[in-house]
Design a protein around this motif. Structure first.
Motif, PDB file in Angstrom:
ATOM      1  N   ILE A 282       0.745  -1.067  -0.076  1.00  0.00           N
ATOM      2  CA  ILE A 282       0.011   0.082  -0.193  1.00  0.00           C
ATOM      3  C   ILE A 282       0.804   0.991   0.112  1.00  0.00           C
ATOM      4  N   VAL A 283       0.626   2.058  -0.861  1.00  0.00           N
ATOM      5  CA  VAL A 283       1.365   3.497  -1.028  1.00  0.00           C
ATOM      6  C   VAL A 283       0.476   4.601  -0.858  1.00  0.00           C
ATOM      7  N   THR A 284       0.818   5.482   0.215  1.00  0.00           N
ATOM      8  CA  THR A 284      -0.149   6.703   0.297  1.00  0.00           C
ATOM      9  C   THR A 284       0.331   8.010  -0.476  1.00  0.00           C
ATOM     10  N   GLY A 285      -0.399   8.769  -0.635  1.00  0.00           N
ATOM     11  CA  GLY A 285       0.394   9.931  -1.434  1.00  0.00           C
ATOM     12  C   GLY A 285       0.883   9.521  -2.850  1.00  0.00           C
ATOM     13  N   ALA A 286       0.231   8.596  -3.536  1.00  0.00           N
ATOM     14  CA  ALA A 286       0.709   8.001  -4.529  1.00  0.00           C
ATOM     15  C   ALA A 286       0.520   8.538  -5.821  1.00  0.00           C
TER      16      ALA A 286
ATOM     17  N   LYS B 202       1.395  11.747  -7.024  1.00  0.00           N
ATOM     18  CA  LYS B 202       2.529  12.608  -7.549  1.00  0.00           C
ATOM     19  C   LYS B 202       3.847  12.338  -6.570  1.00  0.00           C
ATOM     20  N   GLY B 203       4.745  12.760  -7.219  1.00  0.00           N
ATOM     21  CA  GLY B 203       6.164  12.615  -6.474  1.00  0.00           C
ATOM     22  C   GLY B 203       6.800  11.685  -6.109  1.00  0.00           C
ATOM     23  N   ILE B 204       7.092  11.379  -4.881  1.00  0.00           N
ATOM     24  CA  ILE B 204       7.885  10.307  -4.326  1.00  0.00           C
ATOM     25  C   ILE B 204       6.916   9.186  -4.209  1.00  0.00           C
ATOM     26  N   GLY B 205       5.728   9.285  -3.839  1.00  0.00           N
ATOM     27  CA  GLY B 205       4.550   8.360  -3.856  1.00  0.00           C
ATOM     28  C   GLY B 205       4.379   7.715  -5.144  1.00  0.00           C
ATOM     29  N   ARG B 206       4.237   8.513  -6.229  1.00  0.00           N
ATOM     30  CA  ARG B 206       4.130   7.978  -7.592  1.00  0.00           C
ATOM     31  C   ARG B 206       5.288   7.125  -7.972  1.00  0.00           C
ATOM     32  N   ALA B 207       6.555   7.675  -7.773  1.00  0.00           N
ATOM     33  CA  ALA B 207       7.813   7.067  -8.194  1.00  0.00           C
ATOM     34  C   ALA B 207       7.804   5.734  -7.495  1.00  0.00           C
ATOM     35  N   THR B 208       7.361   5.709  -6.449  1.00  0.00           N
ATOM     36  CA  THR B 208       7.422   4.329  -5.324  1.00  0.00           C
ATOM     37  C   THR B 208       6.721   3.299  -5.852  1.00  0.00           C
ATOM     38  N   VAL B 209       5.380   3.718  -6.153  1.00  0.00           N
ATOM     39  CA  VAL B 209       4.423   2.771  -7.078  1.00  0.00           C
ATOM     40  C   VAL B 209       4.938   2.257  -8.299  1.00  0.00           C
ATOM     41  N   GLN B 210       5.653   3.134  -9.094  1.00  0.00           N
ATOM     42  CA  GLN B 210       6.163   2.689 -10.352  1.00  0.00           C
ATOM     43  C   GLN B 210       7.387   1.766 -10.238  1.00  0.00           C
ATOM     44  N   LEU B 211       8.028   2.072  -9.203  1.00  0.00           N
ATOM     45  CA  LEU B 211       9.304   0.968  -8.998  1.00  0.00           C
ATOM     46  C   LEU B 211       8.882  -0.152  -8.522  1.00  0.00           C
TER      47      LEU B 211
END
Length: 241
Positions: free
Chosen positions: A9-13, A15-24
């Motif tokens: 689960i990734v919150t703040g997904a 934009k920014g760091i959250g989005r990059a974390t989901v992508q990776l």
């Protein structure tokens, strides 16, 4: 570093760091549940990565409960949702305080509580990663509520590590320096503002969102099985000098 067969689960997904974390995480095989307020951000992220998405306001306790239930029992939680309201100490407002502490601290604590309850019910294990900031370690003008929220989250990280460790749940924090999201790129585009900060970074640059996302994955991975209750600076050496 593979996350095949894992879920997060990734919150703040949006934009920014959250989005990059989901992508990776998605690239490396994880099933990801992306949470953000803005449906259009989630729709584009789902089209890009195939992740599951949930639109929610995580300052609302009922929304937190709904979100965790809808996400299901996952292996990892990344608390990345965050905001800031720039106010001088002499002019802070209750509205600014509630906005910043509600998103940066309250949502992370109660997301962690409900995630951990689900993990314990499933037999334990898993990991929580809280995204904090170097602002929790150094004083920045007009950042009082932001600094309080991030320092508070680091303190909470240590408490969670202590209490959840017996259940096999690791809890760590990661403190980035200025990270070049779209908003930060605008805020720090003026050399008069950016250069005094830049010279305090031995690596001579600010972080990219990918720098932070890679560090998040490293802290989640089983390679860090003996690391809990820690705060990892991702700051290009800022705090060391």
């Amino acid at each position: 570093m593979s996350f095949e067969g894992k879920s997060a689960i990734v919150t703040g997904a949006g934009k920014g760091i959250g989005r990059a974390t989901v992508q990776l995480l998605s690239e490396r095989g994880a099933r990801v549940v992306a949470i953000a307020r803005t449906q259009s951000d989630l729709d584009s992220l789902k089209a890009e990565t195939g992740c599951d998405v949930i639109a929610a306001d995580l300052t609302d306790m009922a929304e937190i409960a709904r979100t965790v239930e809808e996400a299901g029992t996952c292996d990892y939680l990344v608390n990345c949702a965050g905001t800031n309201v720039l106010e001088p100490v002499l002019d802070i407002t209750e509205e600014g305080y509630d906005t910043v502490l509600g998103i940066n601290l309250k949502s992370a604590l109660f997301m962690s509580r409900d995630f951990a309850r689900a993990r314990v019910a499933a037999g334990g294990g898993g990991a929580i990663l809280n995204v904090t900031s170097i602002a929790g370690h150094r004083g920045f003008v007009e950042h009082m509520c932001y600094a309080a929220s991030k320092a508070g989250l680091e303190g909470a990280t240590r408490v969670m590590a202590k209490e959840l460790g017996p259940h096999g749940i690791r809890v760590n924090a990661l403190a980035p320096t200025i990270t070049m999201t779209e908003l930060a790129a605008v805020a720090w585009s003026d050399p008069a503002k950016s250069e005094p900060m830049m010279v305090r970074h031995p690596v001579a640059r600010f972080a990219d969102v990918e720098d932070v996302a890679r560090s998040i994955l490293a802290m989640l991975s089983d390679d860090m099985a003996m690391t809990t209750g820690a705060v990892l600076p991702v700051d290009g050496g800022f705090l060391a000098v």
